[in-house]
Scaffold this active site. Structure first.
Site, short mmCIF file in Angstrom:
data_model
loop_
_atom_site.label_atom_id
_atom_site.label_comp_id
_atom_site.label_asym_id
_atom_site.label_seq_id
_atom_site.Cartn_x
_atom_site.Cartn_y
_atom_site.Cartn_z
CE LYS A 50 -2.03 -1.05 3.88
NZ LYS A 50 -1.37 -2.34 4.19
NE ARG A 57 -4.49 -1.18 9.82
CZ ARG A 57 -3.48 -0.60 9.17
NH1 ARG A 57 -3.58 0.63 8.76
NH2 ARG A 57 -2.39 -1.27 8.94
NE ARG A 107 7.75 -2.64 6.06
CZ ARG A 107 6.45 -2.50 6.24
NH1 ARG A 107 5.72 -1.91 5.33
NH2 ARG A 107 5.90 -2.99 7.32
NE ARG A 110 6.42 -0.31 9.91
CZ ARG A 110 5.30 -0.31 9.18
NH1 ARG A 110 5.27 0.31 8.02
NH2 ARG A 110 4.22 -0.92 9.62
NE ARG A 124 2.02 -4.87 10.99
CZ ARG A 124 3.07 -4.57 10.24
NH1 ARG A 124 4.27 -4.99 10.59
NH2 ARG A 124 2.91 -3.86 9.16
P1 AP5 Z 1 4.86 -1.66 1.74
O1 AP5 Z 1 4.55 -0.77 0.59
O2 AP5 Z 1 5.64 -1.09 2.87
O3 AP5 Z 1 3.54 -2.36 2.29
P2 AP5 Z 1 2.32 -1.75 3.09
O4 AP5 Z 1 1.11 -2.44 2.59
O5 AP5 Z 1 2.34 -0.26 3.09
O6 AP5 Z 1 2.68 -2.33 4.53
P3 AP5 Z 1 2.57 -1.70 5.97
O7 AP5 Z 1 3.27 -2.70 6.88
O8 AP5 Z 1 3.07 -0.31 6.03
O9 AP5 Z 1 1.08 -1.79 6.21
P4 AP5 Z 1 0.36 -1.84 7.54
O10 AP5 Z 1 -1.00 -1.65 7.06
O11 AP5 Z 1 0.57 -3.01 8.39
O12 AP5 Z 1 1.10 -0.70 8.37
P5 AP5 Z 1 0.72 0.79 8.71
O13 AP5 Z 1 1.95 1.57 8.70
O14 AP5 Z 1 -0.45 1.23 7.90
O15 AP5 Z 1 5.61 -2.95 1.14
C1 AP5 Z 1 6.13 -3.96 1.99
C2 AP5 Z 1 7.53 -4.40 1.50
O16 AP5 Z 1 7.42 -5.08 0.25
C3 AP5 Z 1 8.48 -3.23 1.24
O17 AP5 Z 1 9.77 -3.63 1.61
C4 AP5 Z 1 8.38 -3.01 -0.28
O18 AP5 Z 1 9.56 -2.44 -0.81
C5 AP5 Z 1 8.14 -4.40 -0.79
N1 AP5 Z 1 7.26 -4.46 -1.96
C6 AP5 Z 1 6.11 -3.76 -2.15
N2 AP5 Z 1 5.51 -4.11 -3.32
C7 AP5 Z 1 6.30 -5.10 -3.86
C8 AP5 Z 1 6.20 -5.91 -5.04
N3 AP5 Z 1 5.18 -5.81 -5.91
N4 AP5 Z 1 7.16 -6.80 -5.27
C9 AP5 Z 1 8.17 -6.96 -4.39
N5 AP5 Z 1 8.34 -6.26 -3.27
C10 AP5 Z 1 7.40 -5.33 -2.98
O19 AP5 Z 1 0.19 0.63 10.19
C11 AP5 Z 1 1.04 0.26 11.26
C12 AP5 Z 1 0.24 0.16 12.54
O20 AP5 Z 1 -0.37 1.43 12.85
C13 AP5 Z 1 -0.93 -0.83 12.53
O21 AP5 Z 1 -0.52 -2.12 12.83
C14 AP5 Z 1 -1.85 -0.20 13.60
O22 AP5 Z 1 -1.42 -0.52 14.88
C15 AP5 Z 1 -1.66 1.27 13.40
N6 AP5 Z 1 -2.67 1.87 12.49
C16 AP5 Z 1 -2.42 2.49 11.28
N7 AP5 Z 1 -3.56 2.91 10.72
C17 AP5 Z 1 -4.56 2.57 11.58
C18 AP5 Z 1 -5.98 2.71 11.54
N8 AP5 Z 1 -6.61 3.30 10.51
N9 AP5 Z 1 -6.69 2.23 12.59
C19 AP5 Z 1 -6.08 1.65 13.63
N10 AP5 Z 1 -4.76 1.46 13.72
C20 AP5 Z 1 -4.00 1.92 12.71
#
Ligand code: AP5
Ligand code: ZN
Length: 215
Positions: free
Chosen positions: A13, A88, A127, A160, A171
């Site tokens: 994402k 979410r 990552r 991270r 997660r």
């Molecule tokens: P990446 O692009 O980083 O993936 P992502 O989907 O953004 O993953 P996140 O871990 O950031 O998502 P998340 O939803 O768990 O975390 P968030 O920060 O939102 O890609 C992943 C890896 O793969 C990278 O190394 C990339 O380079 C590689 N890659 C990507 N595409 C590729 C491809 N096609 N081929 C090969 N490699 C590839 O949230 C973190 C925490 O915050 C949550 O756990 C929660 O506690 C809290 N939080 C955030 N938002 C909310 C909310 N709305 N409500 C409640 N809690 C929340």
């Protein structure tokens, strides 16, 4: 153009949001990045959010919803935005819809990036993230030009805290329980678009997204 990015943790994402931001000149609003910035600055919100994030749990809805709704009302969001990591939960989606309806507005696309849990667990350990600008890399798939350093701002890259395998597994469980129901929610609204996130480079997934959004 108002876009929601859906998909499991690690689906890509953040990576795709950065590409959409660059091509379509839309602000990228990542709730995860907002929380991480607050943790880094040791704010009250950051301290609260950290206790949930470190366990791989969701931060309570009441700490997220107003923050995002205030953000999308800002001037730079008038032409559109990318919501990455929000909503979410069903209550978050309902609150967003209600707030947008009051503004005579609505989301245009909910893009769901699909990938298996096994592939995600493999990916996450590689990552690396920039704590300053939020850019995301992968040691094999998306390496920075200089090892360990962000291409965009020169900051040192980190693994991270929530990317440890046990936390990633929790997660994913939380995602299946609380976030996956949003796929049906947006399908019923007729705005769901599905993209294969399992390809070996982010460019393939981005090409599919450009087909959806238009050149
Ligand atoms: P990446 O692009 O980083 O993936 P992502 O989907 O953004 O993953 P996140 O871990 O950031 O998502 P998340 O939803 O768990 O975390 P968030 O920060 O939102 O890609 C992943 C890896 O793969 C990278 O190394 C990339 O380079 C590689 N890659 C990507 N595409 C590729 C491809 N096609 N081929 C090969 N490699 C590839 O949230 C973190 C925490 O915050 C949550 O756990 C929660 O506690 C809290 N939080 C955030 N938002 C909310 C909310 N709305 N409500 C409640 N809690 C929340
Ligand atoms: Zn950076």
């Amino acid at each position: 153009m108002k876009i929601i990015m859906l998909g499991a943790p690690g689906a890509g994402k953040g990576t795709q949001s950065e590409k959409i931001e660059e091509k379509y000149q839309l602000p990228h609003i990542s709730t995860g990045d907002i929380f991480r910035a607050n943790i880094k600055n040791n704010t009250e919100l950051g301290q609260k959010a950290k206790t949930y994030m470190d366990k791989g749990e969701l931060v309570p809805d009441e700490l997220v919803v107003d923050l995002v709704i205030d953000r999308v009302k800002q001037d730079d969001c008038a032409k559109g935005y990318i919501l990455d990591g929000f909503p979410r939960t069903i209550p978050q989606a309902e609150s967003l819809d209600a707030a947008l309806k009051d503004m005579n507005d609505a989301i245009d696309y909910a893009i769901d990036i699909e990938i298996s849990d096994e592939a995600i667990i493999k990916r996450m350990s590689g990552r690396r993230a920039c704590t300053k600008c939020g850019a995301t890399y992968h040691i094999v798939n998306v390496p920075p030009k200089k090892e360990g350093i962000c291409d965009k701002c020169g900051t040192e890259l980190i693994l991270r805290d929530d990317d440890k395998e046990e936390t990633v597994k929790n997660r994913l469980k939380v995602y299946h329980d609380q976030t996956q129901p949003l796929i049906d929610y947006y399908k019923k609204k007729g705005i769901l678009k599905e993209v294969d996130g399992s390809k070996s480079t982010p460019e393939d997934a981005f090409a599919a997204i450009v087909k959806i959004l238009g050149e």
